[in-house]
Every structure is written in C-alpha cells, then in structure tokens.
Design a protein around this motif. Structure first.
Motif, PDB file in Angstrom:
ATOM      1  N   PRO A 218      24.069  -8.930  -4.506  1.00 46.69           N
ATOM      2  CA  PRO A 218      22.810  -9.406  -5.086  1.00 46.69           C
ATOM      3  C   PRO A 218      21.994 -10.265  -4.132  1.00 46.69           C
ATOM      4  CG  PRO A 218      24.606  -9.646  -6.653  1.00 46.69           C
ATOM      5  CD  PRO A 218      25.230  -9.263  -5.342  1.00 46.69           C
ATOM      6  N   PHE A 219      22.612 -10.792  -3.077  1.00 45.46           N
ATOM      7  CA  PHE A 219      21.904 -11.606  -2.091  1.00 45.46           C
ATOM      8  C   PHE A 219      20.677 -10.874  -1.567  1.00 45.46           C
ATOM      9  CE2 PHE A 219      21.227 -12.760   2.389  1.00 45.46           C
ATOM     10  CZ  PHE A 219      21.118 -14.145   2.310  1.00 45.46           C
ATOM     11  N   ASP A 220      20.828  -9.590  -1.298  1.00 43.60           N
ATOM     12  CA  ASP A 220      19.735  -8.829  -0.709  1.00 43.60           C
ATOM     13  C   ASP A 220      18.679  -8.419  -1.732  1.00 43.60           C
ATOM     14  OD1 ASP A 220      20.624  -8.441   2.182  1.00 43.60           O
ATOM     15  OD2 ASP A 220      22.392  -7.808   1.082  1.00 43.60           O
ATOM     16  N   ALA A 221      19.012  -8.554  -3.016  1.00 41.96           N
ATOM     17  CA  ALA A 221      18.038  -8.225  -4.052  1.00 41.96           C
ATOM     18  C   ALA A 221      17.115  -9.400  -4.365  1.00 41.96           C
ATOM     19  CB  ALA A 221      18.762  -7.787  -5.318  1.00 41.96           C
ATOM     20  N   ASN A 222      17.425 -10.569  -3.811  1.00 47.81           N
ATOM     21  CA  ASN A 222      16.653 -11.780  -4.119  1.00 47.81           C
ATOM     22  C   ASN A 222      16.070 -12.416  -2.861  1.00 47.81           C
ATOM     23  OD1 ASN A 222      17.296 -11.886  -7.031  1.00 47.81           O
ATOM     24  ND2 ASN A 222      19.379 -12.182  -6.305  1.00 47.81           N
ATOM     25  N   GLN A 223      15.626 -11.582  -1.942  1.00 48.25           N
ATOM     26  CA  GLN A 223      15.088 -12.102  -0.696  1.00 48.25           C
ATOM     27  C   GLN A 223      13.701 -12.699  -0.892  1.00 48.25           C
ATOM     28  OE1 GLN A 223      15.262  -8.559   1.735  1.00 48.25           O
ATOM     29  NE2 GLN A 223      17.150  -9.224   2.702  1.00 48.25           N
ATOM     30  N   LEU A 224      13.419 -13.734  -0.100  1.00 47.21           N
ATOM     31  CA  LEU A 224      12.073 -14.299  -0.094  1.00 47.21           C
ATOM     32  C   LEU A 224      11.110 -13.337   0.585  1.00 47.21           C
ATOM     33  CD1 LEU A 224      12.557 -18.059   0.867  1.00 47.21           C
ATOM     34  CD2 LEU A 224      12.090 -17.093  -1.384  1.00 47.21           C
ATOM     35  N   GLN A 225       9.918 -13.267   0.073  1.00 49.97           N
ATOM     36  CA  GLN A 225       8.873 -12.459   0.685  1.00 49.97           C
ATOM     37  C   GLN A 225       8.011 -13.343   1.591  1.00 49.97           C
ATOM     38  OE1 GLN A 225       8.720  -9.097   0.245  1.00 49.97           O
ATOM     39  NE2 GLN A 225      10.598  -9.351  -0.973  1.00 49.97           N
ATOM     40  N   PRO A 226       7.412 -12.778   2.627  1.00 48.25           N
ATOM     41  CA  PRO A 226       6.526 -13.579   3.479  1.00 48.25           C
ATOM     42  C   PRO A 226       5.372 -14.154   2.662  1.00 48.25           C
ATOM     43  CG  PRO A 226       6.196 -11.233   3.870  1.00 48.25           C
ATOM     44  CD  PRO A 226       7.418 -11.358   3.007  1.00 48.25           C
ATOM     45  N   ASP A 227       5.024 -15.397   2.911  1.00 47.62           N
ATOM     46  CA  ASP A 227       3.979 -16.037   2.111  1.00 47.62           C
ATOM     47  C   ASP A 227       2.605 -16.011   2.784  1.00 47.62           C
ATOM     48  OD1 ASP A 227       4.663 -17.806   4.114  1.00 47.62           O
ATOM     49  OD2 ASP A 227       4.705 -19.572   2.826  1.00 47.62           O
ATOM     50  N   GLN A 228       2.529 -15.427   3.988  1.00 44.78           N
ATOM     51  CA  GLN A 228       1.239 -15.257   4.652  1.00 44.78           C
ATOM     52  C   GLN A 228       1.165 -13.842   5.245  1.00 44.78           C
ATOM     53  OE1 GLN A 228       0.697 -18.534   7.435  1.00 44.78           O
ATOM     54  NE2 GLN A 228       0.319 -19.989   5.793  1.00 44.78           N
ATOM     55  N   ALA A 229       1.415 -12.861   4.366  1.00 46.67           N
ATOM     56  CA  ALA A 229       1.480 -11.469   4.808  1.00 46.67           C
ATOM     57  C   ALA A 229       0.147 -11.018   5.405  1.00 46.67           C
ATOM     58  CB  ALA A 229       1.857 -10.575   3.639  1.00 46.67           C
ATOM     59  N   LEU A 230       0.239 -10.228   6.471  1.00 47.97           N
ATOM     60  CA  LEU A 230      -0.940  -9.722   7.168  1.00 47.97           C
ATOM     61  C   LEU A 230      -1.025  -8.208   7.002  1.00 47.97           C
ATOM     62  CD1 LEU A 230      -0.524 -11.757  10.483  1.00 47.97           C
ATOM     63  CD2 LEU A 230      -2.097 -12.255   8.606  1.00 47.97           C
ATOM     64  N   ASP A 231      -2.228  -7.704   6.767  1.00 49.53           N
ATOM     65  CA  ASP A 231      -2.414  -6.263   6.586  1.00 49.53           C
ATOM     66  C   ASP A 231      -1.953  -5.471   7.805  1.00 49.53           C
ATOM     67  OD1 ASP A 231      -3.408  -6.563   4.058  1.00 49.53           O
ATOM     68  OD2 ASP A 231      -5.520  -6.467   4.655  1.00 49.53           O
ATOM     69  N   GLU A 232      -2.082  -6.080   8.985  1.00 48.81           N
ATOM     70  CA  GLU A 232      -1.707  -5.387  10.219  1.00 48.81           C
ATOM     71  C   GLU A 232      -0.244  -4.971  10.232  1.00 48.81           C
ATOM     72  OE1 GLU A 232      -5.200  -8.011  11.325  1.00 48.81           O
ATOM     73  OE2 GLU A 232      -3.446  -8.113  10.028  1.00 48.81           O
ATOM     74  N   TYR A 233       0.603  -5.685   9.486  1.00 50.89           N
ATOM     75  CA  TYR A 233       2.037  -5.403   9.484  1.00 50.89           C
ATOM     76  C   TYR A 233       2.487  -4.663   8.223  1.00 50.89           C
ATOM     77  CZ  TYR A 233       2.567  -8.677  13.399  1.00 50.89           C
ATOM     78  OH  TYR A 233       2.491  -9.319  14.613  1.00 50.89           O
ATOM     79  N   ARG A 234       1.570  -4.308   7.337  1.00 48.99           N
ATOM     80  CA  ARG A 234       1.966  -3.775   6.032  1.00 48.99           C
ATOM     81  C   ARG A 234       2.827  -2.520   6.149  1.00 48.99           C
ATOM     82  NH1 ARG A 234      -2.729  -3.163   4.066  1.00 48.99           N
ATOM     83  NH2 ARG A 234      -2.925  -0.959   4.670  1.00 48.99           N
ATOM     84  N   ASP A 235       2.383  -1.527   6.905  1.00 50.42           N
ATOM     85  CA  ASP A 235       3.134  -0.284   7.022  1.00 50.42           C
ATOM     86  C   ASP A 235       4.466  -0.503   7.732  1.00 50.42           C
ATOM     87  OD1 ASP A 235       1.092   1.025   5.741  1.00 50.42           O
ATOM     88  OD2 ASP A 235       0.169   1.786   7.579  1.00 50.42           O
ATOM     89  N   LEU A 236       4.456  -1.352   8.734  1.00 46.65           N
ATOM     90  CA  LEU A 236       5.688  -1.629   9.458  1.00 46.65           C
ATOM     91  C   LEU A 236       6.705  -2.316   8.544  1.00 46.65           C
ATOM     92  CD1 LEU A 236       5.939  -2.685  13.110  1.00 46.65           C
ATOM     93  CD2 LEU A 236       7.374  -3.840  11.440  1.00 46.65           C
ATOM     94  N   ARG A 237       6.243  -3.280   7.727  1.00 43.75           N
ATOM     95  CA  ARG A 237       7.138  -3.946   6.772  1.00 43.75           C
ATOM     96  C   ARG A 237       7.760  -2.932   5.815  1.00 43.75           C
ATOM     97  NH1 ARG A 237       3.124  -7.648   6.040  1.00 43.75           N
ATOM     98  NH2 ARG A 237       2.678  -6.741   3.984  1.00 43.75           N
ATOM     99  N   ALA A 238       6.942  -2.007   5.331  1.00 39.88           N
ATOM    100  CA  ALA A 238       7.449  -1.002   4.396  1.00 39.88           C
ATOM    101  C   ALA A 238       8.514  -0.127   5.046  1.00 39.88           C
ATOM    102  CB  ALA A 238       6.294  -0.148   3.883  1.00 39.88           C
ATOM    103  N   GLY A 239       8.293   0.251   6.301  1.00 42.04           N
ATOM    104  CA  GLY A 239       9.278   1.053   7.015  1.00 42.04           C
ATOM    105  C   GLY A 239      10.582   0.317   7.230  1.00 42.04           C
ATOM    106  N   LEU A 240      10.499  -0.949   7.598  1.00 36.47           N
ATOM    107  CA  LEU A 240      11.708  -1.745   7.797  1.00 36.47           C
ATOM    108  C   LEU A 240      12.450  -1.944   6.485  1.00 36.47           C
ATOM    109  CD1 LEU A 240      10.431  -4.457  10.296  1.00 36.47           C
ATOM    110  CD2 LEU A 240      12.130  -2.697  10.757  1.00 36.47           C
ATOM    111  N   ASP A 241      11.699  -2.161   5.422  1.00 38.12           N
ATOM    112  CA  ASP A 241      12.326  -2.350   4.115  1.00 38.12           C
ATOM    113  C   ASP A 241      13.118  -1.107   3.724  1.00 38.12           C
ATOM    114  OD1 ASP A 241      12.610  -3.972   1.637  1.00 38.12           O
ATOM    115  OD2 ASP A 241      11.581  -2.263   0.748  1.00 38.12           O
ATOM    116  N   ARG A 242      12.556   0.075   3.971  1.00 33.90           N
ATOM    117  CA  ARG A 242      13.272   1.328   3.672  1.00 33.90           C
ATOM    118  C   ARG A 242      14.535   1.449   4.509  1.00 33.90           C
ATOM    119  NH1 ARG A 242       7.944   3.390   3.560  1.00 33.90           N
ATOM    120  NH2 ARG A 242       8.127   4.084   5.732  1.00 33.90           N
ATOM    121  N   ARG A 243      14.436   1.096   5.802  1.00 32.99           N
ATOM    122  CA  ARG A 243      15.595   1.224   6.688  1.00 32.99           C
ATOM    123  C   ARG A 243      16.717   0.276   6.265  1.00 32.99           C
ATOM    124  NH1 ARG A 243      19.633   2.891   8.211  1.00 32.99           N
ATOM    125  NH2 ARG A 243      20.612   2.210  10.136  1.00 32.99           N
ATOM    126  N   VAL A 244      16.375  -0.945   5.910  1.00 36.42           N
ATOM    127  CA  VAL A 244      17.400  -1.902   5.478  1.00 36.42           C
ATOM    128  C   VAL A 244      18.064  -1.432   4.187  1.00 36.42           C
ATOM    129  CG1 VAL A 244      17.773  -4.260   4.642  1.00 36.42           C
ATOM    130  CG2 VAL A 244      16.355  -3.868   6.663  1.00 36.42           C
TER     131      VAL A 244
END
Length: 278
Positions: free
Chosen positions: A180-206
């Motif tokens: 459950p540790f990985d189901a309760n991760q903090l999200q970035p609090d100053q997310a930038l649009d420039e990284y949106r697609d990259l974040r989504a790809g990393l999230d899928r890989r993890v």
C-alpha cells in the motif's frame, strides 16, 4: 527471545506490518506504531499512536513502552512515504521539507529517543528501512532519493559511534515492493505542463514494475535476519533485484549503471519536453 522488546514504526500496513508480524512470530514482544494507533485486531503485536514528525509524540510513545516493559532491544525505523515520479523542479521547498521531516528526521527523532536508553543498558539494535535509491539515485525521484541518501549517511556514521556502546545500526535496502506504500504516494505540488506526458510514462513503467515485485514479507524476512545476526553488517539488500543493483553499483562503470537506469525507466523513449514559446 520472549523478553526482547521491539518498536516498529509505520506498522499499520505494508513492510512495517509484515515486519512486526515476523518479529512477533520469532518471539519478540512488538509494539507497532502509526499515526492513528490501534485499528481493529492486530496479529500478534500491539499498536501505539505515534507521529514521527512530532517530538512530543515520539517521546510519549517511547516512554510508554519503557513504562510497560522497562527496555527496548530493537528499533525498526520504517515510517515514511513515497513521492510519485516527477521532475525535481515540480516539488516545492515545502514538499521537500515534508519528505525529509518524515523519511529522515522522523528516523532521527526515534533514534534520539531510544538510543540513550540502549546506551545505558549497553546493548541494542537499530534497523533503518532505506531503499536501493539510497545508493542508485532514480531520475524524477530526486527528493525521495535524497532522503534515503541522507538516511544512509546518518546510519553509517551512527553505527561507528554506537558500536562501542554495544549498539549496532543497520540499513535494509529493498527495490520495488508491492505494498500500500506505493498506492499513497505524494503528488508534485508544482506540476509543470512540460513534464505531463513524461510523468504519465514513468507512472506506467513503475506500475508495471510493481506488478512483478516482491511483497513486503521479503523485506520483513531480511529485517529479522539482521535483528538476529551475531555480527551485523551496516547494509543489507532485500530481494533479488536489489542485490543485482548493489553488484552493478559496486562493480560496473557509472555510465553503464546510468544507461541501465534510463533503459529500465524507458527515459530515452519518453516524449520530449515541450518547450514554452519565448
């Protein structure tokens, strides 16, 4: 073994709960902790309310165990939280401070409360749950990696200080763990649009990696082995993947390790950053 007293922080679920259970089955009298304390029936160990970010809460819980048992033989520092993959610049200073306050200073508070008692008794064992990110930093996990690097440096220095007092300090370093540790991760609090697609790809890989990951019992078994070791080491990897990463970090050229991390995370196939128009 029935007289051995252990405290396990962050024991409401995941690695902490599995560790507390295995220690209890091995004969320890275990006090697990969480911010909310006891919640329903536990399996073989007590639960106490403890917030590792509060000096007063830490002192109160440790004194409660000492009043009940008169001793603390083992401290397992497991309480902490993860952060969803994000670029370093997407997390505020306040978020970084929150990560360190729990993952690093929470451990420090517990040790400061327990070590004097262990020192007066001339014996004790402290086990800190680190991560492979404590020796192989992960891109887009900079603050979490930094908190585990800090834990590693502190633990190694502390072990040198306390071993002459009969106390040993060890680190347990797992890789991906399905909990459950990985189901309760903090999200970035100053997310930038420039990284949106990259974040989504990393999230899928993890998430893919977690599907085939070890469960928390693997880490719990490592903790028990360290607790019972006659001559404990400072560092123990937990699980096959963590062991392979340790060997790579030790013997492979840095460029090869970095290339392996990027390949595993598929960074070189991620969408390019979209640059803002000038």
């Amino acid at each position: 073994m029935s007289s051995k007293i252990a405290i396990v922080t962050g024991a409401s679920s995941g690695i902490g709960e599995a560790t507390a259970g295995q220690l209890a089955r091995a004969g320890y009298k275990v006090y697990g902790t969480s911010r909310r304390g006891a919640q329903g029936s536990r399996r073989g160990f007590e639960m106490l309310a403890l917030d590792v970010t509060s000096d007063a809460s830490v002192q109160a819980a440790v004194q409660q165990v000492l009043a009940l048992e008169g001793r603390i033989d083992l401290l397992v520092n497991n309480a902490g939280f993860g952060v969803a993959p994000a670029a370093a610049e997407e997390s505020s200073i306040q978020l970084g401070q929150a990560i360190f306050d729990t993952n690093f200073f929470g451990m420090v508070r517990m040790i400061r409360a327990v070590a004097p008692h262990m020192r007066r008794r001339g014996s004790g064992r402290i086990i800190n749950i680190s991560s492979v990110l404590g020796f192989v930093p992960m891109p887009y996990m900079a603050l979490y990696s930094a908190s585990k690097h800090a834990m590693e440096g502190y633990s190694e220095a502390l072990d040198q200080e306390l071993r002459t007092q009969g106390i040993r300090v060890s680190l347990v370093q797992p890789a991906y763990i399905k909990s459950p540790f990985d189901a309760n991760q903090l999200q970035p609090d100053q997310a930038l649009d420039e990284y949106r697609d990259l974040r989504a790809g990393l999230d899928r890989r993890v998430k893919e990696a977690l599907q085939g990951a070890d469960g928390p019992d693997v880490v719990a078994a490592t903790v028990l082995r360290v607790a019972l070791a006659a001559a404990p080491k400072v560092r123990y990897t937990s699980g096959a993947l963590a062991g392979r990463l340790r060997l790579l970090r030790r013997f492979a050229p840095a460029a090869l390790v970095e290339a392996g991390v990027r390949k595993d995370l598929r960074l070189d196939t991620q969408p390019s950053l979209v640059r803002s128009a000038a």
